[in-house]
Design a protein around this motif. Structure first.
Motif, short mmCIF file in Angstrom:
data_model
loop_
_atom_site.label_atom_id
_atom_site.label_comp_id
_atom_site.label_asym_id
_atom_site.label_seq_id
_atom_site.Cartn_x
_atom_site.Cartn_y
_atom_site.Cartn_z
N ASN A 105 -79.71 15.11 -31.72
CA ASN A 105 -80.02 13.68 -31.74
C ASN A 105 -79.36 12.92 -30.60
O ASN A 105 -79.64 11.73 -30.41
CB ASN A 105 -79.57 13.07 -33.07
CG ASN A 105 -80.33 13.65 -34.25
OD1 ASN A 105 -81.52 13.93 -34.15
ND2 ASN A 105 -79.63 13.85 -35.37
N ARG A 106 -78.47 13.57 -29.87
CA ARG A 106 -77.74 12.89 -28.78
C ARG A 106 -78.70 12.64 -27.62
O ARG A 106 -79.35 13.57 -27.13
CB ARG A 106 -76.58 13.76 -28.32
CG ARG A 106 -75.59 13.08 -27.38
CD ARG A 106 -74.40 14.01 -27.15
NE ARG A 106 -73.31 13.37 -26.47
CZ ARG A 106 -73.05 13.49 -25.17
NH1 ARG A 106 -73.84 14.25 -24.42
NH2 ARG A 106 -72.04 12.88 -24.62
N GLU A 154 -75.16 8.45 -36.57
CA GLU A 154 -74.48 9.68 -36.99
C GLU A 154 -73.32 9.40 -37.95
O GLU A 154 -73.11 10.14 -38.91
CB GLU A 154 -73.93 10.41 -35.76
CG GLU A 154 -75.00 10.98 -34.85
CD GLU A 154 -75.76 12.14 -35.50
OE1 GLU A 154 -75.09 13.06 -35.99
OE2 GLU A 154 -77.00 12.09 -35.50
N ASN A 155 -72.55 8.32 -37.69
CA ASN A 155 -71.31 8.11 -38.45
C ASN A 155 -71.12 6.71 -39.00
O ASN A 155 -70.08 6.44 -39.62
CB ASN A 155 -70.09 8.45 -37.56
CG ASN A 155 -70.16 9.86 -37.02
OD1 ASN A 155 -70.36 10.07 -35.83
ND2 ASN A 155 -69.99 10.82 -37.90
N ASN A 198 -75.51 18.32 -30.11
CA ASN A 198 -76.22 17.57 -31.13
C ASN A 198 -77.63 17.23 -30.64
O ASN A 198 -77.80 16.60 -29.60
CB ASN A 198 -75.44 16.29 -31.46
CG ASN A 198 -75.98 15.60 -32.69
OD1 ASN A 198 -77.18 15.49 -32.89
ND2 ASN A 198 -75.07 15.12 -33.53
#
Length: 260
Positions: free
Chosen positions: A194-195, A211-212, A192
């Motif tokens: 964005n990680r 993200e969630n 990912n």
């Protein structure tokens, strides 16, 4: 994830790292927790604090002690076993020691204890909450039954109190989700964009939330409620009886169990 593990190793795959590292971790961290928490809780009650506060402080101290004393190394060794089995599935054969030394050469002591700070925060809040809520529930049950603070509770009442403590203690599920994310070595997880490259507790919380959302921070909470209840029954209710039995065996005195 479970299906992938099952496809790779079947029943044995679901228990990778169990022997000896999970056994060593469970026995050592349990011993450290019980000893440390019991000493702090006894000292707290002796100083006049409430059973709930003493339980909270004992659980926090015990959780921190077990994390730094045992869990970094043993968690790493379980990861080593899982990594070794993954490599074996694609034809790469390495011993446990070879995989461990590879991690040590690449990342040093920090690599061996990767995520241990998140584990310490989790265990501190886990056991502080479990023991604190369980002792608070015991006090509330005594009030309902018209018992005094020093009156003992029956086995079912203590199990009920521990069940309440274990369930309520899952408020800190985001910390467990962070620990899993920090420990993750799966390529799909790390791909990912964005990680964060260097994960900390705070930036990992932010990453998961972006993200969630809240749902992502509490994923997996339902089975953890069951786990928390069982662990609290074992390490609070059953442990009280073990401590009382041990004290009786050593001194010949009958003593009301801790917090009862």
């Amino acid at each position: 994830m479970n299906m992938a593990v099952w496809a790779r190793g079947g029943v044995a795959g679901m228990y990778q790292g169990l022997i000896p590292w999970a056994w060593i971790e469970a026995s050592t961290k349990g011993g450290v927790l019980l000893f440390t928490a019991s000493e702090i809780e006894t000292a707290g009650i002796g100083m006049g604090v409430s059973p709930a506060t003493a339980g909270l402080l004992g659980g926090m101290g015990g959780g921190i002690a077990q994390a730094y004393a045992t869990m970094g190394f043993t968690t790493c060794m379980k990861t080593v076993e899982i990594t070794r089995h993954k490599e074996a599935a694609v034809g790469v054969e390495r011993s446990t020691f070879q995989v461990f030394m590879d991690i040590y050469r690449r990342e040093g002591i920090k690599g061996i204890n990767k995520g241990v700070n998140a584990v310490a925060v989790r265990q501190c809040t886990n056991w502080g909450s479990r023991m604190g809520f369980a002792r608070l529930a015991e006090s509330m049950i005594r009030n309902v039954r018209g018992k005094g603070e020093k009156d003992s509770l029956g086995a079912m009442d203590k199990i009920l109190a521990s069940s309440i403590g274990g369930a309520l203690a899952t408020w800190n599920q985001p910390i467990e989700v962070v620990r899993v994310e920090v420990d993750a070595i799966d390529g799909k997880t790390t791909a990912n964009a964005n990680r964060p490259a260097k994960l900390t507790i705070l930036n990992t919380l932010g990453f998961i939330y972006k993200e969630n959302g809240i749902k992502g921070l509490y994923r997996g909470v339902t089975p953890r409620i069951g786990l928390g209840i069982w662990q609290t029954i074992c390490m609070v209710s059953f442990a009280d009886y073990v401590k009382a039995w041990k004290l009786t065996a050593l001194t010949g005195l009958k003593r009301v169990s801790q917090g009862s």
